[in-house]
Design an enzyme around this catalytic site. Sequence first.
Site, PDB file in Angstrom:
ATOM      1  CB  CYS A   1      -0.974  -0.027   1.177  1.00 19.57           C
ATOM      2  SG  CYS A   1      -0.285   0.490   2.763  1.00 19.57           S
TER       3      CYS A   1
ATOM      4  CB  CYS B   1       1.904  21.159  -9.313  1.00 16.75           C
ATOM      5  SG  CYS B   1       2.303  19.440  -9.521  1.00 16.75           S
TER       6      CYS B   1
HETATM    7 ZN    ZN Z   1       0.982  -1.173   3.669  1.00 18.62          ZN
END
Ligand code: ZN
Length: 398
Positions: free
Chosen positions: A291, A308
């Site tokens: 993840c 940005c």
């Molecule tokens: Zn993870």
Amino acid sequence: MARSYQDLLAAAREQVPETQVAELASRAADGGDAPLVVDVREQHEWDEGHIPGSVHVPRGFLEGRIAGVASPDQEIVLSCASGNRSLLAAVALRQMGYEHVSSLAGGFTRWKQSGQPWDVPRKLTAPQRARYARHVSIPEVGESGQLDLLGSRALLIGAGGLGSPAAYYLAAAGVGTIGLVDDDVVDESNLQRQIIHTTDRVGMLKGESAKIAINALNPDVQVNVHPFRVTKDNVLDLLADYDVIVDGADNFPTRYLLNDASLMTRTPLVHASILRFEGHASVFLPYEGPCYRCLFPEPPPPDMAPSCGEAGVLGVLCGVMGNIQANEAIKVLLGIGDTLSGRLLIYDALGMTFTELKVRRDPNCPACGPDAQLEFRDYDAWCAGRPHEVEPVAGARS
Ligand SMILES: [Zn+2]
């Protein structure tokens, strides 16, 4: 002597036995000696649903085609919408020597009303077949994959630099439902890269502006405009309606929030980030691959996280990365190919290089590790390096 339609039906009823829905249903459930159900309605009626296991021979073709689907000694139940057309059709079959023909009383309408199961065939319409012809020709997609796309739902966080190309291509691909989460309005400075918006829509909500572009491109797509920021209070409700998240957020609090919510709801997350000439992309498949927090357990110090807005971004870079996201989202939705799960792709637009880093699931990941507690926090405070509350989330799917 002229005879009315009612006279014809009455005469037919004297020759043709009727089968009741309950009897047909119980014989169909038994299997074994179930009669062949021949549905004599028109194509569009059949397409909207029919009795499971039935065969379709429109009334106009019945005499010509019956030999191909049944033999004269076979037991046949003819079915139509209400039981009248099938009654008259049965007379015709009996004249041809089909002796064991009956008509379903009340037809498909009564079948449905009495709660019997029914099938809706999955089929592209003629305009869809034309529109998606280049997808249908790809064996990995085909008609069935295209139907899957039409039935799938993608949630885009942000209708900006990444969300514009991603939404545009997902819409062109026929992803049936696209949700756009953005509370911002179109600004002139967006148009250098946010190609789904136009000069005459400056000042309009980005979600509404994108919806106009998508509707003009592909009327198959249902666009849901969510004109607010995604927060820990609304994210779970939002994700409940979608199959994949395309993260086009430009800030760390949202990225971490989406990662936690993606784990809680087991919704795949397609990640990208952009700055100047460099783009990153990956796919986070909850509990299957790493993840976001396996990669970055903690947010960077606030002064190390340029945006940005401050540092600038090449417009074309957004197009490349947003399209990589669209590509990965489609693969996730179709379950084909190798996604970027377990890989961080780094694109350097100036040097024109693609580099790949292997990313492994961290067994001690604070979000997806075996001992991790699913929790929301004050992401803004956390990413700003301030003290913050952490709240465990009960009932989350883990
Ligand atoms: Zn993870």
